[in-house]
Design an enzyme around this catalytic site. Structure first.
Site, short mmCIF file in Angstrom:
data_model
loop_
_atom_site.label_atom_id
_atom_site.label_comp_id
_atom_site.label_asym_id
_atom_site.label_seq_id
_atom_site.Cartn_x
_atom_site.Cartn_y
_atom_site.Cartn_z
N SER A 1 -2.15 3.55 12.56
CA SER A 1 -1.80 3.27 13.95
C SER A 1 -2.87 3.89 14.83
O SER A 1 -3.59 4.79 14.41
CB SER A 1 -0.43 3.90 14.27
OG SER A 1 -0.18 3.91 15.66
N TYR B 1 5.75 10.59 13.95
CA TYR B 1 5.07 9.32 13.72
C TYR B 1 3.56 9.52 13.65
O TYR B 1 2.89 9.04 12.72
CB TYR B 1 5.43 8.34 14.84
CG TYR B 1 4.84 6.96 14.67
CD1 TYR B 1 5.43 6.03 13.84
CD2 TYR B 1 3.68 6.59 15.36
CE1 TYR B 1 4.90 4.76 13.69
CE2 TYR B 1 3.14 5.32 15.22
CZ TYR B 1 3.75 4.41 14.37
OH TYR B 1 3.22 3.15 14.23
#
Length: 278
Positions: free
Chosen positions: A154, A167
């Site tokens: 990401s 995350y």
């Protein structure tokens, strides 16, 4: 670059979103496809996850493209389940040539109030699941001296963000894991590369809980209300990208012609990469 005739591609998190896009694209280009998805909700994840019906629909789309499909409800955090899936793929389809470690979840909470359950969910789904996927496919790829591994990180695997400590940590870990795997597997004709997407238009970002987090000033924010916030996370003036944009990069890394590209990170994040080093 788009010819995968006779290849076998395994995609985790294949029930919907990016995973479905990848699975169908490989099938349309001649590959048989193996998909898995946990297909059940988690108390630590703030939005609904994919369903078994979603998984079946991806399988239907693969088969409609004229290719075979194995679709299994399995959690990538469960190593025996991943080993069993790869064993079945090798038994029925002969091998796994390409593995796309796509499965992942978003867990949002400030670090000071994050629960152990939320942390564990993010690490298990986003990092341990990638390790299990690579570990399950690597022995067969080593034996055949061929493999293409693509992992999904990401833009938050390269920068921090409020509410996203778990995350971000998990996605940073994916990059280190993949680079190290590329070195471990280099002598066996296996490549391992990472894609770092920005905001991708899937249920992970399009849900009421995230909308409310991004616009706490509104009682029931809509997609239009949150679009400017999402846009601010990119450099180019777009709030989100389509899954197919990630699929194009997956196909590139998986191609026969990409044999000497390994250990790299490719950001597809509407220019946000210009804001970070490396």
């Amino acid at each position: 670059m788009d010819d995968f005739d006779g290849k076998v591609a395994l995609i985790t998190g294949g029930a919907r979103g990016q995973g479905r896009s990848h699975a169908v694209a490989f099938a349309e280009r001649g590959a048989d496809v193996v998909i898995c998805d946990r297909s059940e909700d988690s108390a630590s994840v703030f939005y609904p996850l994919a369903t078994e019906e979603d998984l079946a629909e991806t399988a239907r789309l693969v088969e409609a493209a004229g290719r075979r499909c194995i679709a299994v409800k399995a959690d990538t955090a469960d190593r025996p389940a991943m080993d069993a899936l790869v064993a079945r793929a090798e038994s029925e389809f002969g091998r796994v040539d390409i593995a796309v470690a796509n499965a992942g979840v978003s867990v949002a909470s400030p670090v000071q109030s994050m629960t152990t359950a939320q942390w564990t969910e993010a690490i298990n789904s986003n990092l341990t699941g990638v390790f299990n996927t690579i570990g399950a496919v690597a022995p067969g790829m080593i034996e055949r001296r061929y493999g293409r591994i693509v992992t999904i990180s990401s833009m938050l695997g390269r920068a921090g963000s409020t509410n996203m400590a778990a995350y971000s940590a998990s996605k940073w870990g994916v990059i280190g894991l993949t680079k190290s795997s590329a070195l471990d597997l280099a002598q066996f004709g296996i490549t391992a590369n990472v894609i770092a997407p920005g905001n991708i238009s899937t249920p992970m970002i399009h849900n009421d809980a995230l909308y409310s987090m991004m616009r706490p000033d509104l009682e029931a924010p809509t997609r239009d209300d949150v679009a400017p916030v999402f846009e601010s996370l990119h450099a180019q003036p777009v709030p989100w990208l389509e899954p197919e944009e990630i699929t194009r990069a997956v196909l590139f890394f998986a191609a026969e012609a990409s044999a000497h590209i390994s250990g790299t990170v490719l950001p597809i994040d509407a220019g946000n990469a210009a804001r970070v080093t490396g």
